[in-house]
Design a protein around this motif. Structure first.
Motif, PDB file in Angstrom:
ATOM      1  N   VAL A  43       0.858  -1.172   0.067  1.00  0.00           N
ATOM      2  CA  VAL A  43       0.196  -0.152  -0.046  1.00  0.00           C
ATOM      3  C   VAL A  43       0.900   1.259  -0.092  1.00  0.00           C
ATOM      4  O   VAL A  43       1.854   1.266   0.817  1.00  0.00           O
ATOM      5  CB  VAL A  43      -0.978   0.050   0.919  1.00  0.00           C
ATOM      6  CG1 VAL A  43      -1.697   1.370   1.045  1.00  0.00           C
ATOM      7  CG2 VAL A  43      -2.090  -1.245   1.301  1.00  0.00           C
ATOM      8  N   GLU A  44       0.643   2.056  -0.777  1.00  0.00           N
ATOM      9  CA  GLU A  44       1.440   3.258  -0.935  1.00  0.00           C
ATOM     10  C   GLU A  44       0.616   4.346  -0.891  1.00  0.00           C
ATOM     11  O   GLU A  44      -0.575   4.589  -1.597  1.00  0.00           O
ATOM     12  CB  GLU A  44       2.122   3.539  -2.364  1.00  0.00           C
ATOM     13  CG  GLU A  44       2.999   4.504  -2.323  1.00  0.00           C
ATOM     14  CD  GLU A  44       3.898   4.639  -3.519  1.00  0.00           C
ATOM     15  OE1 GLU A  44       4.902   3.616  -3.658  1.00  0.00           O
ATOM     16  OE2 GLU A  44       3.839   5.264  -4.391  1.00  0.00           O
ATOM     17  N   ASN A  89      -5.476  -7.071  11.056  1.00  0.00           N
ATOM     18  CA  ASN A  89      -5.195  -7.699  12.073  1.00  0.00           C
ATOM     19  C   ASN A  89      -3.653  -7.098  12.733  1.00  0.00           C
ATOM     20  O   ASN A  89      -3.617  -7.099  14.093  1.00  0.00           O
ATOM     21  CB  ASN A  89      -5.079  -9.187  11.834  1.00  0.00           C
ATOM     22  CG  ASN A  89      -5.097  -9.916  13.218  1.00  0.00           C
ATOM     23  OD1 ASN A  89      -5.657  -9.562  14.129  1.00  0.00           O
ATOM     24  ND2 ASN A  89      -3.998 -10.804  13.266  1.00  0.00           N
ATOM     25  N   ASP A  90      -2.632  -6.941  11.795  1.00  0.00           N
ATOM     26  CA  ASP A  90      -1.435  -6.539  12.516  1.00  0.00           C
ATOM     27  C   ASP A  90      -1.555  -4.892  12.769  1.00  0.00           C
ATOM     28  O   ASP A  90      -0.486  -4.402  13.017  1.00  0.00           O
ATOM     29  CB  ASP A  90      -0.535  -6.710  11.267  1.00  0.00           C
ATOM     30  CG  ASP A  90      -0.442  -8.354  11.147  1.00  0.00           C
ATOM     31  OD1 ASP A  90      -0.573  -8.920  12.033  1.00  0.00           O
ATOM     32  OD2 ASP A  90       0.304  -8.756  10.166  1.00  0.00           O
ATOM     33  N   ARG A  91      -2.415  -4.131  12.276  1.00  0.00           N
ATOM     34  CA  ARG A  91      -2.598  -2.913  12.371  1.00  0.00           C
ATOM     35  C   ARG A  91      -1.729  -1.968  11.595  1.00  0.00           C
ATOM     36  O   ARG A  91      -1.432  -0.759  11.935  1.00  0.00           O
ATOM     37  CB  ARG A  91      -2.814  -2.538  14.033  1.00  0.00           C
ATOM     38  CG  ARG A  91      -3.456  -3.200  15.089  1.00  0.00           C
ATOM     39  CD  ARG A  91      -3.602  -2.752  16.193  1.00  0.00           C
ATOM     40  NE  ARG A  91      -4.411  -3.534  17.015  1.00  0.00           N
ATOM     41  CZ  ARG A  91      -5.018  -3.657  18.224  1.00  0.00           C
ATOM     42  NH1 ARG A  91      -3.974  -2.802  19.068  1.00  0.00           N
ATOM     43  NH2 ARG A  91      -5.642  -4.194  18.713  1.00  0.00           N
ATOM     44  N   ASP A  92      -1.099  -2.485  10.741  1.00  0.00           N
ATOM     45  CA  ASP A  92      -0.373  -1.672   9.618  1.00  0.00           C
ATOM     46  C   ASP A  92      -0.939  -0.897   8.667  1.00  0.00           C
ATOM     47  O   ASP A  92      -0.485   0.305   8.103  1.00  0.00           O
ATOM     48  CB  ASP A  92       0.734  -2.460   9.354  1.00  0.00           C
ATOM     49  CG  ASP A  92       0.122  -3.738   8.670  1.00  0.00           C
ATOM     50  OD1 ASP A  92      -0.897  -3.892   8.633  1.00  0.00           O
ATOM     51  OD2 ASP A  92       1.092  -4.535   7.948  1.00  0.00           O
ATOM     52  N   PRO A 113       3.744   0.742   9.932  1.00  0.00           N
ATOM     53  CA  PRO A 113       4.182  -0.389   9.792  1.00  0.00           C
ATOM     54  C   PRO A 113       4.983  -0.665  11.236  1.00  0.00           C
ATOM     55  O   PRO A 113       5.230   0.347  11.866  1.00  0.00           O
ATOM     56  CB  PRO A 113       5.338  -0.062   9.027  1.00  0.00           C
ATOM     57  CG  PRO A 113       5.518   1.346   8.785  1.00  0.00           C
ATOM     58  CD  PRO A 113       4.190   2.030   9.105  1.00  0.00           C
ATOM     59  N   TRP A 114       4.994  -1.807  11.809  1.00  0.00           N
ATOM     60  CA  TRP A 114       5.709  -2.121  12.956  1.00  0.00           C
ATOM     61  C   TRP A 114       5.065  -1.181  14.047  1.00  0.00           C
ATOM     62  O   TRP A 114       5.868  -0.711  15.046  1.00  0.00           O
ATOM     63  CB  TRP A 114       7.151  -2.214  12.989  1.00  0.00           C
ATOM     64  CG  TRP A 114       7.739  -2.567  11.747  1.00  0.00           C
ATOM     65  CD1 TRP A 114       8.077  -3.762  11.377  1.00  0.00           C
ATOM     66  CD2 TRP A 114       8.368  -1.743  10.435  1.00  0.00           C
ATOM     67  NE1 TRP A 114       8.462  -3.692   9.954  1.00  0.00           N
ATOM     68  CE2 TRP A 114       8.492  -2.483   9.555  1.00  0.00           C
ATOM     69  CE3 TRP A 114       8.330  -0.277  10.584  1.00  0.00           C
ATOM     70  CZ2 TRP A 114       9.146  -2.058   8.485  1.00  0.00           C
ATOM     71  CZ3 TRP A 114       9.003  -0.028   9.051  1.00  0.00           C
ATOM     72  CH2 TRP A 114       9.373  -0.698   8.342  1.00  0.00           C
ATOM     73  N   PRO A 115       3.788  -1.379  14.365  1.00  0.00           N
ATOM     74  CA  PRO A 115       3.284  -0.368  15.163  1.00  0.00           C
ATOM     75  C   PRO A 115       3.677  -0.377  16.896  1.00  0.00           C
ATOM     76  O   PRO A 115       3.746   0.522  17.522  1.00  0.00           O
ATOM     77  CB  PRO A 115       1.854  -0.677  15.272  1.00  0.00           C
ATOM     78  CG  PRO A 115       1.657  -2.050  14.691  1.00  0.00           C
ATOM     79  CD  PRO A 115       2.931  -2.381  13.826  1.00  0.00           C
ATOM     80  N   LYS A 116       4.209  -1.709  17.125  1.00  0.00           N
ATOM     81  CA  LYS A 116       4.945  -1.720  18.575  1.00  0.00           C
ATOM     82  C   LYS A 116       6.171  -1.589  18.671  1.00  0.00           C
ATOM     83  O   LYS A 116       6.738  -1.582  19.713  1.00  0.00           O
ATOM     84  CB  LYS A 116       4.591  -3.116  18.943  1.00  0.00           C
ATOM     85  CG  LYS A 116       2.960  -3.324  18.912  1.00  0.00           C
ATOM     86  CD  LYS A 116       2.761  -4.787  19.452  1.00  0.00           C
ATOM     87  CE  LYS A 116       1.285  -4.738  19.512  1.00  0.00           C
ATOM     88  NZ  LYS A 116       0.569  -6.285  19.612  1.00  0.00           N
ATOM     89  N   GLY A 120       9.081   3.750  15.255  1.00  0.00           N
ATOM     90  CA  GLY A 120       8.071   3.293  14.272  1.00  0.00           C
ATOM     91  C   GLY A 120       7.670   4.811  13.570  1.00  0.00           C
ATOM     92  O   GLY A 120       7.801   5.942  14.494  1.00  0.00           O
ATOM     93  N   TRP A 121       6.794   4.591  12.632  1.00  0.00           N
ATOM     94  CA  TRP A 121       6.253   6.018  11.739  1.00  0.00           C
ATOM     95  C   TRP A 121       5.013   5.554  11.685  1.00  0.00           C
ATOM     96  O   TRP A 121       4.375   4.453  11.477  1.00  0.00           O
ATOM     97  CB  TRP A 121       7.191   6.404  10.690  1.00  0.00           C
ATOM     98  CG  TRP A 121       7.298   5.224   9.640  1.00  0.00           C
ATOM     99  CD1 TRP A 121       8.205   4.401   9.470  1.00  0.00           C
ATOM    100  CD2 TRP A 121       6.694   5.070   8.466  1.00  0.00           C
ATOM    101  NE1 TRP A 121       8.123   3.709   8.436  1.00  0.00           N
ATOM    102  CE2 TRP A 121       7.115   4.113   7.970  1.00  0.00           C
ATOM    103  CE3 TRP A 121       5.401   5.551   7.949  1.00  0.00           C
ATOM    104  CZ2 TRP A 121       6.339   3.539   6.705  1.00  0.00           C
ATOM    105  CZ3 TRP A 121       4.704   5.109   6.928  1.00  0.00           C
ATOM    106  CH2 TRP A 121       5.157   3.954   6.295  1.00  0.00           C
ATOM    107  N   SER A 122       4.274   6.590  11.013  1.00  0.00           N
ATOM    108  CA  SER A 122       2.887   6.535  10.449  1.00  0.00           C
ATOM    109  C   SER A 122       2.665   7.577   9.505  1.00  0.00           C
ATOM    110  O   SER A 122       3.123   8.750   9.675  1.00  0.00           O
ATOM    111  CB  SER A 122       1.774   6.531  11.586  1.00  0.00           C
ATOM    112  OG  SER A 122       1.463   7.810  12.269  1.00  0.00           O
ATOM    113  N   ALA A 123       1.792   7.553   8.543  1.00  0.00           N
ATOM    114  CA  ALA A 123       1.310   8.451   7.644  1.00  0.00           C
ATOM    115  C   ALA A 123      -0.112   8.358   7.217  1.00  0.00           C
ATOM    116  O   ALA A 123      -0.390   7.146   7.292  1.00  0.00           O
ATOM    117  CB  ALA A 123       2.287   8.221   6.666  1.00  0.00           C
ATOM    118  N   SER A 124      -0.649   9.395   6.852  1.00  0.00           N
ATOM    119  CA  SER A 124      -2.199   9.462   6.509  1.00  0.00           C
ATOM    120  C   SER A 124      -2.397  10.421   5.545  1.00  0.00           C
ATOM    121  O   SER A 124      -1.893  11.238   5.369  1.00  0.00           O
ATOM    122  CB  SER A 124      -2.890   9.595   7.714  1.00  0.00           C
ATOM    123  OG  SER A 124      -3.004   8.870   8.794  1.00  0.00           O
ATOM    124  N   VAL A 125      -3.294   9.819   4.789  1.00  0.00           N
ATOM    125  CA  VAL A 125      -4.050  10.740   3.448  1.00  0.00           C
ATOM    126  C   VAL A 125      -5.405  10.568   3.739  1.00  0.00           C
ATOM    127  O   VAL A 125      -6.029   9.275   4.133  1.00  0.00           O
ATOM    128  CB  VAL A 125      -3.447  10.382   2.099  1.00  0.00           C
ATOM    129  CG1 VAL A 125      -1.868  10.876   1.965  1.00  0.00           C
ATOM    130  CG2 VAL A 125      -3.847   9.000   1.787  1.00  0.00           C
TER     131      VAL A 125
END
Length: 151
Positions: A43-44, A89-92, A113-116, A120-125
């Motif tokens: 997913v990009e 399920n992995d919350r990524d 990715p790697w939420p735990k 780690g990082w997160s990005a949203s659009v």
């Protein structure tokens, strides 16, 4: 607006572009499977100044996958109050949906990715689509994309 893509190498993909700003989008691609229990895909997220990609999101057959969530949103084209949420399920990969007047649905796509893991990082659009036909088309495209390897 959702659109299935057929690359020159015929690998299935789905691209969602925001109807308010076509430079904001989400792409599903590079689907593969090791067994009949799961499908893996990339997913990009794209927006001006942002490109974020997770190469291996996993959809398990026993989980509630993304297609039914999108189908429910399409079925409720007249709207709802509040926010609806879905995640792997992995919350990524997580998706939240809101309805705004005028018959549009805002889908906020979040990669984490790697939420735990520390650092780690997160990005949203957020992509905005018409509640009826565009949402139904997206749900169909995602269902086809995710189901292809399980046949």
């Amino acid at each position: 607006m959702p659109s299935p893509n057929d690359d020159a190498d015929d690998k299935p993909s789905v691209t969602i572009r925001c109807q308010d700003n076509a430079s904001v989008g989400v792409a599903f691609s590079d689907r593969f499977s090791f067994d009949s229990d799961s499908v893996h895909y990339a997913v990009e997220l794209r927006a001006p100044g942002l490109t974020a990609r997770v190469n291996e999101v996993v959809a398990w057959v026993w989980d509630s996958d993304l297609a039914p969530f999108l189908e429910e949103l399409a079925a409720d084209y007249r709207g709802w109050d509040g926010e609806r949420n879905w995640q792997t399920n992995d919350r990524d990969l997580a998706v939240s949906a809101v309805f705004r007047s005028g018959g549009h649905i805002g889908l906020t796509w979040t990669l984490r990715p790697w939420p735990k893991a520390a650092g780690g990082w997160s990005a949203s659009v957020t992509t905005w689509l018409e509640a009826g036909e565009q949402m139904a088309s997206l749900a169909t495209d995602i269902r086809h994309f995710l189901a292809e390897e399980r046949r």
